[in-house]
Design an enzyme around this catalytic site. Structure first.
Site, mmCIF file in Angstrom:
data_model
loop_
_atom_site.group_PDB
_atom_site.id
_atom_site.type_symbol
_atom_site.label_atom_id
_atom_site.label_comp_id
_atom_site.label_asym_id
_atom_site.label_seq_id
_atom_site.Cartn_x
_atom_site.Cartn_y
_atom_site.Cartn_z
ATOM 1 N N LYS A 113 29.827 17.510 16.339
ATOM 2 C CA LYS A 113 30.819 18.577 16.513
ATOM 3 C C LYS A 113 31.832 18.550 15.382
ATOM 4 O O LYS A 113 32.238 17.474 14.920
ATOM 5 C CB LYS A 113 31.519 18.396 17.866
ATOM 6 C CG LYS A 113 32.443 19.546 18.266
ATOM 7 C CD LYS A 113 32.992 19.320 19.665
ATOM 8 C CE LYS A 113 33.914 20.451 20.095
ATOM 9 N NZ LYS A 113 34.430 20.252 21.475
ATOM 10 N N SER A 166 33.745 23.856 24.664
ATOM 11 C CA SER A 166 33.885 24.251 23.266
ATOM 12 C C SER A 166 32.822 23.658 22.354
ATOM 13 O O SER A 166 32.737 24.011 21.181
ATOM 14 C CB SER A 166 35.267 23.824 22.752
ATOM 15 O OG SER A 166 35.416 22.405 22.805
ATOM 16 N N SER A 220 34.226 20.419 27.950
ATOM 17 C CA SER A 220 33.643 20.961 26.726
ATOM 18 C C SER A 220 32.326 20.332 26.295
ATOM 19 O O SER A 220 31.695 20.819 25.368
ATOM 20 C CB SER A 220 34.650 20.857 25.569
ATOM 21 O OG SER A 220 35.681 21.798 25.742
#
Length: 422
Positions: free
Chosen positions: A28, A103, A127
């Site tokens: 990420k 996210s 997330s």
């Protein structure tokens, strides 16, 4: 087909041989990678290149993994759909035309599309688990303190944890084995009470396991999601587990408390992005106030600005006790409810998300809808507990995840339970 899962596609080679030899891992884009840009999905950091690796990245390299790129995400982790990224939305490979969740949507999409074997995300209020559920993969949110946050660009320090995403529970557990453990660079990390091999716990044996089902976390769930969840519970019962209803009355306050705390911490953390020390320059030489304002106006997207403003308001004089202090009191209540429930059951189960994946663009004009979708995931972060999302089945709109929550440092138990399904 491209799902826009990556912001930067760049290979980072392993530095040693280890348990992840030959595995490709997507990371990420809020996790620092030395020499490879780390944008947090934001214009503010579109050219930022960290001078160091996050602890989890170094552990991946030491374990033989090859990092294949930095994945798309909601800007600074603020979102449930991976549509607030400055680099465009990510599409769900398991439900085309729909969001991958957020996210960490790029990480989940990369795994679901086969663009990486494994991935790392971060979980502040769901997330990792939300995109795992929406994309039909496995995601683990570890106990707070099990995995180092050194090198994670902070959104809300007291809530967030880095966690693995993978096609199966065993593979996610293998990745957790690599990244877990204390780190002198992160004073919040600690050694679990006993040595555990998480991958070994993924044996599918749920005989004698007691699963509590919080009735509050089923209220308001989509009818199709609830049907898939109930079928997954039947599978666990058939495998030898028992289930019983439990109550967590405090979770009805959890979303409100979570957003006050998370936005307050975000307001403080993101103050460093002023165009001088970090981030996009405002371009007004000699006038710091104008430059600061311009940098933040140009560098941050609408959702990030909204959360900074709300967090600043909650911390302001005259409102701190009314909002922030009450939110912290509600957080303590949530923790007490979970502790009480675990006196009677081994794990707790709920749908990971109360709804199937949104259509792309559906929630952008209604942020409240996006916030309320986190109702089943945010209580776990408030209580700093571990949770796993495993694929439970599908509706016509896309995959459904089953969430299993354990007591603090009870990762082995939720991995064992989850592996009976995936």
């Amino acid at each position: 087909m491209s799902y826009n899962a990556f912001i930067t596609e760049e290979t980072i080679e392993a530095t040693a041989s280890g348990p992840l030899d030959g595995a490709t891992v997507a990371v990420k884009d809020n996790i620092s990678t030395e020499g490879v840009r780390t944008t947090c999905g934001s214009t503010m950091l579109e050219e930022y290149v960290p001078p160091y690796d996050a602890t989890v990245v170094q552990r991946l390299k030491d374990a033989g993994a090859t990092i294949v790129g930095k994945t798309n995400m909601d800007e600074f982790g603020m979102g449930t759909t991976t549509e607030t990224s400055a680099f465009g939305a990510t599409e769900n490979p398991a439900a085309e035309g729909r969001v991958p969740g957020g996210s960490s949507g790029g990480s989940a999409a990369a795994v679901a599309a086969g663009e990486a074997d494994l991935a790392l995300g971060s979980d502040t209020g769901g997330s990792v688990r939300c995109p795992a559920a929406f994309c039909g993969v496995v995601g683990i949110k570890p106990t707070y303190g099990l995995v180092s946050r050194y090198g994670l660009v902070a959104y809300a320090n007291s809530l967030e944890q880095i966690g693995p995403l993978a096609p199966t529970v065993e593979e996610a557990a293998e990745l957790l084995d690599v990244i877990a453990g204390p780190d002198p660079n992160d004073a919040t990390t600690r050694e679990p009470d006993e040595d555990v091999e998480y991958a070994a716990a993924a044996n599918g044996d749920v005989e004698g396991l007691t699963i509590g089902v919080p009735t509050e976390l089923l209220e308001g769930a989509d009818e199709g999601v609830r049907a898939v969840f109930e079928a997954a519970l039947d599978d666990l019962r058939d495998a030898g587990a028992t289930t019983e209803d439990v109550s967590l009355p405090s979770v009805e306050t959890a979303v409100q408390a979570y957003y006050v705390i998370a936005m307050s911490e975000a307001s403080s953390n993101l103050a460093r992005f002023d165009g001088v020390r970090y981030g996009k320059s405002g371009g007004y030489e000699g006038n710091w106030n104008e430059s600061f304002a311009a940098a933040r106006e140009e560098g941050f997207g609408e959702e990030v600005k909204r959360r900074i403003l709300l967090g600043t308001y909650a911390l302001s004089a005259g409102y701190h006790d009314k909002y922030y202090k009450q939110a912290q009191d509600a957080r303590a209540w949530v923790k007490q409810d979970f502790d009480a429930a675990f006196e009677d059951v081994d794990v707790l189960a709920s749908p990971t998300m109360p709804v199937p994946p949104f259509e792309l663009g559906e929630s952008l004009d209604d942020p409240l809808q996006m916030y309320l979708a986190d109702a089943n995931t945010v209580p776990v972060n408030l209580a700093n507990l571990p949770a796993i999302s495993v694929p439970a089945g599908e509706t016509d709109e896309g995959p459904v995840g089953l969430q299993l929550v354990g007591p603090a440092f009870g990762e082995a138990t939720i991995i064992r339970a989850g592996s009976a399904l995936a």
